[in-house]
Design an enzyme around this catalytic site. Structure first.
Site, PDB file in Angstrom:
ATOM      1  N   SER A  57      17.983 -29.308   2.250  1.00 44.27           N
ATOM      2  CA  SER A  57      18.937 -28.621   3.124  1.00 44.27           C
ATOM      3  C   SER A  57      20.082 -28.016   2.326  1.00 44.27           C
ATOM      4  O   SER A  57      20.656 -27.013   2.726  1.00 44.27           O
ATOM      5  CB  SER A  57      19.559 -29.590   4.127  1.00 44.27           C
ATOM      6  OG  SER A  57      18.594 -30.251   4.855  1.00 44.27           O
ATOM      7  N   HIS A 110      12.404 -25.027   4.972  1.00 46.19           N
ATOM      8  CA  HIS A 110      13.397 -25.864   5.625  1.00 46.19           C
ATOM      9  C   HIS A 110      13.111 -26.010   7.112  1.00 46.19           C
ATOM     10  O   HIS A 110      13.303 -25.076   7.883  1.00 46.19           O
ATOM     11  CB  HIS A 110      14.795 -25.257   5.399  1.00 46.19           C
ATOM     12  CG  HIS A 110      15.919 -26.126   5.855  1.00 46.19           C
ATOM     13  ND1 HIS A 110      16.979 -25.654   6.594  1.00 46.19           N
ATOM     14  CD2 HIS A 110      16.142 -27.459   5.693  1.00 46.19           C
ATOM     15  CE1 HIS A 110      17.805 -26.652   6.848  1.00 46.19           C
ATOM     16  NE2 HIS A 110      17.323 -27.747   6.315  1.00 46.19           N
ATOM     17  N   GLU A 113      13.128 -22.101   7.942  1.00 43.49           N
ATOM     18  CA  GLU A 113      13.707 -21.152   6.990  1.00 43.49           C
ATOM     19  C   GLU A 113      12.854 -21.187   5.726  1.00 43.49           C
ATOM     20  O   GLU A 113      12.633 -22.262   5.163  1.00 43.49           O
ATOM     21  CB  GLU A 113      15.154 -21.534   6.655  1.00 43.49           C
ATOM     22  CG  GLU A 113      16.116 -21.297   7.822  1.00 43.49           C
ATOM     23  CD  GLU A 113      17.538 -21.787   7.547  1.00 43.49           C
ATOM     24  OE1 GLU A 113      18.481 -21.144   8.017  1.00 43.49           O
ATOM     25  OE2 GLU A 113      17.698 -22.828   6.874  1.00 43.49           O
ATOM     26  N   ASN A 135      22.795 -23.333   8.433  1.00 43.69           N
ATOM     27  CA  ASN A 135      23.891 -24.246   8.104  1.00 43.69           C
ATOM     28  C   ASN A 135      25.099 -23.524   7.529  1.00 43.69           C
ATOM     29  O   ASN A 135      26.197 -24.066   7.484  1.00 43.69           O
ATOM     30  CB  ASN A 135      23.415 -25.332   7.139  1.00 43.69           C
ATOM     31  CG  ASN A 135      22.583 -26.362   7.875  1.00 43.69           C
ATOM     32  OD1 ASN A 135      22.775 -26.576   9.081  1.00 43.69           O
ATOM     33  ND2 ASN A 135      21.641 -26.977   7.197  1.00 43.69           N
TER      34      ASN A 135
HETATM   35  N1  LIG Z   1      17.362 -35.217   8.718  1.00 44.70           N
HETATM   36  C1  LIG Z   1      17.541 -33.912   8.924  1.00 44.70           C
HETATM   37  O1  LIG Z   1      18.094 -33.510   9.941  1.00 44.70           O
HETATM   38  C2  LIG Z   1      17.045 -32.913   7.910  1.00 44.70           C
HETATM   39  C3  LIG Z   1      16.817 -31.597   8.330  1.00 44.70           C
HETATM   40  C4  LIG Z   1      16.311 -30.665   7.429  1.00 44.70           C
HETATM   41  C5  LIG Z   1      16.046 -31.050   6.130  1.00 44.70           C
HETATM   42  N2  LIG Z   1      16.307 -32.336   5.716  1.00 44.70           N
HETATM   43  C6  LIG Z   1      15.983 -32.663   4.311  1.00 44.70           C
HETATM   44  O2  LIG Z   1      14.743 -33.351   4.288  1.00 44.70           O
HETATM   45  C7  LIG Z   1      14.733 -34.298   3.231  1.00 44.70           C
HETATM   46  C8  LIG Z   1      14.429 -35.674   3.774  1.00 44.70           C
HETATM   47  O3  LIG Z   1      15.386 -36.013   4.735  1.00 44.70           O
HETATM   48  P1  LIG Z   1      15.123 -37.124   5.840  1.00 44.70           P
HETATM   49  O4  LIG Z   1      16.197 -36.972   6.843  1.00 44.70           O
HETATM   50  O5  LIG Z   1      13.724 -37.087   6.300  1.00 44.70           O
HETATM   51  O6  LIG Z   1      15.391 -38.459   4.991  1.00 44.70           O
HETATM   52  P2  LIG Z   1      14.890 -39.936   5.316  1.00 44.70           P
HETATM   53  O7  LIG Z   1      15.796 -40.855   4.601  1.00 44.70           O
HETATM   54  O8  LIG Z   1      14.648 -40.129   6.756  1.00 44.70           O
HETATM   55  O9  LIG Z   1      13.461 -39.979   4.594  1.00 44.70           O
HETATM   56  C9  LIG Z   1      13.285 -39.964   3.211  1.00 44.70           C
HETATM   57  C10 LIG Z   1      12.018 -40.715   2.858  1.00 44.70           C
HETATM   58  O10 LIG Z   1      11.749 -40.550   1.486  1.00 44.70           O
HETATM   59  C11 LIG Z   1      11.325 -41.773   0.973  1.00 44.70           C
HETATM   60  N3  LIG Z   1      11.545 -41.823  -0.466  1.00 44.70           N
HETATM   61  C12 LIG Z   1      12.618 -42.292  -1.161  1.00 44.70           C
HETATM   62  N4  LIG Z   1      12.390 -42.157  -2.483  1.00 44.70           N
HETATM   63  C13 LIG Z   1      11.183 -41.592  -2.624  1.00 44.70           C
HETATM   64  C14 LIG Z   1      10.399 -41.226  -3.734  1.00 44.70           C
HETATM   65  N5  LIG Z   1      10.829 -41.402  -4.972  1.00 44.70           N
HETATM   66  N6  LIG Z   1       9.204 -40.691  -3.507  1.00 44.70           N
HETATM   67  C15 LIG Z   1       8.752 -40.514  -2.264  1.00 44.70           C
HETATM   68  N7  LIG Z   1       9.434 -40.848  -1.177  1.00 44.70           N
HETATM   69  C16 LIG Z   1      10.641 -41.391  -1.354  1.00 44.70           C
HETATM   70  C17 LIG Z   1      12.105 -42.804   1.722  1.00 44.70           C
HETATM   71  O11 LIG Z   1      11.459 -44.084   1.666  1.00 44.70           O
HETATM   72  C18 LIG Z   1      12.105 -42.216   3.118  1.00 44.70           C
HETATM   73  O12 LIG Z   1      10.992 -42.625   3.876  1.00 44.70           O
HETATM   74  C19 LIG Z   1      16.073 -34.156   2.537  1.00 44.70           C
HETATM   75  O13 LIG Z   1      15.950 -33.264   1.468  1.00 44.70           O
HETATM   76  C20 LIG Z   1      16.946 -33.593   3.605  1.00 44.70           C
HETATM   77  O14 LIG Z   1      18.037 -32.855   3.089  1.00 44.70           O
HETATM   78  C21 LIG Z   1      16.771 -33.266   6.591  1.00 44.70           C
END
Ligand SMILES: NC(=O)c1ccc[n+]([C@@H]2O[C@H](COP(=O)([O-])OP(=O)(O)OC[C@H]3O[C@@H](n4cnc5c(N)ncnc54)[C@H](O)[C@@H]3O)[C@@H](O)[C@H]2O)c1
Lengths: 253, 291
Positions: B122, B143, B155, B193
């Site tokens: 993000s 994204h 995106e 964003n």
């Molecule tokens: N939550 C949102 O609203 C949102 C929206 C768009 C994009 N994002 C982006 O998506 C990505 C993930 O966000 P999220 O909210 O799903 O996070 P989250 O914490 O819910 O999930 C992350 C996952 O990655 C796993 N993880 C940690 N280390 C790891 C590794 N070395 N290898 C593989 N997996 C690993 C964790 O165990 C967890 O299950 C980020 O880059 C975030 O910026 C999030």
């Protein structure tokens, strides 16, 4: 109902004229810039367009100084009793009242097109505004089926200020080539649930009006955060003011 | 790799976003290999995903057969080299540059160079993530928005080194997943964003100035402008801490552009622990059932 003189130069003025007629008011419209830049009205003498039967003046114009700045030393008699509702895109009510020798019958209001969909309208009493004028403004918008909400006097009110800032920010993104106008609008509608994309909304409001809000905010606050995007300014210079001129951020064949 | 060749999608990270992406990919007919750091996390994620898919079947949105087939298409793994069998990889691991970069470097030695690597970042620069890999051309931003199954927007971010063909494949991929892709440059906050910042920041400004209270501002934005939610209601839903952090990050990333200047008032709210719905209190107060 009452006789309303609507003075204006943008979609909001045209729309509020229709809404007032539909709600039984006698309406005298005084419009400029209906098809874009109109260089023939540098100064408008409101004393000459207002009539003895006018009960209320609803103004939705930019370049307000052309309408409200009193050149004489006296406050024009004919305007003393008529509530003047001035659209606060570019100045505060207190400021406009000051041009009219601190007239107590001036009050600010704010809304955005499409006015048809608005359920609430912002009302902003200036420091000089009297109670009778406030009540007249409340009554008028209530008669149009809108809920008047009183807030503090300021440039741009709440909704126009927030939306103009969104539009400005989207215009910068467009200028910087981040994405196309259509993609920016789609992204904002699908990604954040906005009712319109900021650029298509600008075309409905009128790019000239949006620029007016931003310049008004720049003037009132002297802050860089409101400086208008250069591409927005260029479109306004070119007379590409949005839907009503056939071209703005988009083209309307 | 073009879209016709993509049968099996690898998803890295099974959290909020990875889980949602895996679900949507499986429901769109792709085989999915879902990767995370340990089996407990993966089991939980798989339970959630199958739960969502089963609920869709119960509600009649999809048939029982479709639901079963989608769930069967998802396989989980904690062994990164298994990604060798995937034709397309979407990464949704935590938002840490070094973590993402080291994963992409490992993938250099695992996957064929033709496999596109899509990052769901993000706030990080796609260009910077890609810079450490052998084939930066195949790294593109993709994204998604939360919750992934509901939000239509994707995106697509071309980094400075992304191949045009890879970008086009991501656009097609987004469509195959039932999403609407928009293409953006690799700038902080991308489109949404970034462009959305003043929705919160101007509202906060109006509140700080005493133009109206937060509830009146929300009401004018909703009833005057036709927005579904006012800025303060939305901040409470997103979490004031998350929303504040996003503003700070965009402000810093644009070298203190005044349009993005964060709000002191919001910072105080965050410091006081009034983070929104999740803490029972933000700009508004919430009962137990509203959190
Ligand atoms: N939550 C949102 O609203 C949102 C929206 C768009 C994009 N994002 C982006 O998506 C990505 C993930 O966000 P999220 O909210 O799903 O996070 P989250 O914490 O819910 O999930 C992350 C996952 O990655 C796993 N993880 C940690 N280390 C790891 C590794 N070395 N290898 C593989 N997996 C690993 C964790 O165990 C967890 O299950 C980020 O880059 C975030 O910026 C999030």
């Amino acid at each position: 109902m009452s006789n309303v003189l609507v003075i204006g130069d943008g979609p909001l003025a045209y729309e509020i004229t229709e809404t007032s007629k539909l709600n039984g008011h006698g309406v005298t419209p005084y419009f400029t810039n209906e098809r874009g830049p109109d260089f023939s009205h540098p100064y408008i003498n409101v004393e000459q367009i207002v009539s003895r039967s006018t009960d209320l003046i609803l103004e939705a114009a930019k370049n307000k100084i052309n309408y409200w700045y009193t050149h004489g030393s006296e406050y024009p008699k004919i305007l003393t009793d008529i509530p003047i509702l001035t659209l606060l895109y570019t100045e505060s009510a207190t400021h406009i009242s000051n041009w009219l020798r601190n007239a107590p019958n001036v009050i600010g209001w704010a809304a955005l097109p499409p006015f048809e969909k608005a359920k609430a309208v912002e009302i902003m009493p200036g420091l000089q505004t009297n109670q009778a004028t406030l009540e007249a403004a409340q009554q008028f918008f209530t008669s149009l089926g809108k809920e008047p909400v009183i807030i503090k006097d300021c440039v741009g009110g709440v909704l126009p200020r927030v939306v103009a800032s969104l539009i400005n920010n989207a215009a910068y993104a467009l200028m910087e080539g981040v994405a196309s106008a259509a993609d920016i609008d789609v992204a904002m509608k699908l990604g954040t649930n906005y009712p319109y994309g900021p650029l298509e909304w600008a075309d409905k409001i009128g790019l000239d009006q949006v620029l007016g809000i931003l310049e008004g905010l720049c003037e009132a606050y002297g802050e860089d955060r409101y400086r208008p995007a250069p591409n927005l300014r260029q479109l306004v210079y070119a007379g590409h003011w949005g839907e009503r001129t056939g071209r703005g951020f988009y083209e309307y064949p | 790799m073009t879209i016709e060749h993509i049968k099996k999608v690898g998803v890295l990270g099974s959290g909020t976003m990875g889980g949602g992406i895996a679900q949507v990919a499986a429901q769109s007919g792709f085989d999915v290999l879902l990767y995370d750091i340990n089996t407990e996390i993966l089991q939980k994620a798989f339970g959630k995903i199958s739960g969502f898919i089963n609920r869709a079947a119960e509600k009649g949105k999809i048939t029982r057969e479709e639901a079963d087939a989608a769930i069967e298409r998802i396989i989980t793994t904690t062994h990164l080299p298994n990604m060798a069998g995937c034709d397309f990889i979407i990464e949704a691991v935590p938002e840490k540059l070094e973590l993402k970069q080291s994963l992409y470097q490992e993938l250099d030695g695992i996957t064929s160079p033709h496999v596109i690597l899509a990052t769901n970042t993000s706030t990080l620069s796609v260009t910077q993530i890609a810079s450490v890999t052998k084939n930066p051309g195949r790294v593109v931003g993709m994204h998604f928005f939360n919750p992934v199954p509901l939000m239509k927007l994707v995106e697509v971010i071309g980094g400075a080194s992304s191949d045009e063909a890879a970008i086009l494949t991501i656009i097609e991929m987004a469509k195959r997943l039932g999403k609407t892709p928009v293409v953006t440059k690799d700038v902080p906050g991308f489109i949404v964003n970034r462009v959305a910042r003043p929705f919160y920041l101007e509202a906060l400004r109006l509140l700080e100035e005493g133009v109206a209270d937060h509830a009146t501002i929300d009401r004018l934005i909703r009833e005057g402008g036709g927005f579904n939610m006012g800025p303060f209601e939305l901040m409470d839903l997103i979490g004031l801490d998350v929303n504040f952090a996003a503003s700070v990050s965009v402000y810093e990333a644009y070298f203190h552009e005044p349009r993005y200047r964060p709000s002191l008032l919001q910072q105080r709210m965050v410091e006081s622990g009034r983070l929104g719905r999740k803490t029972g209190r933000g700009w508004y107060e919430y009962g137990e059932d509203e959190k």
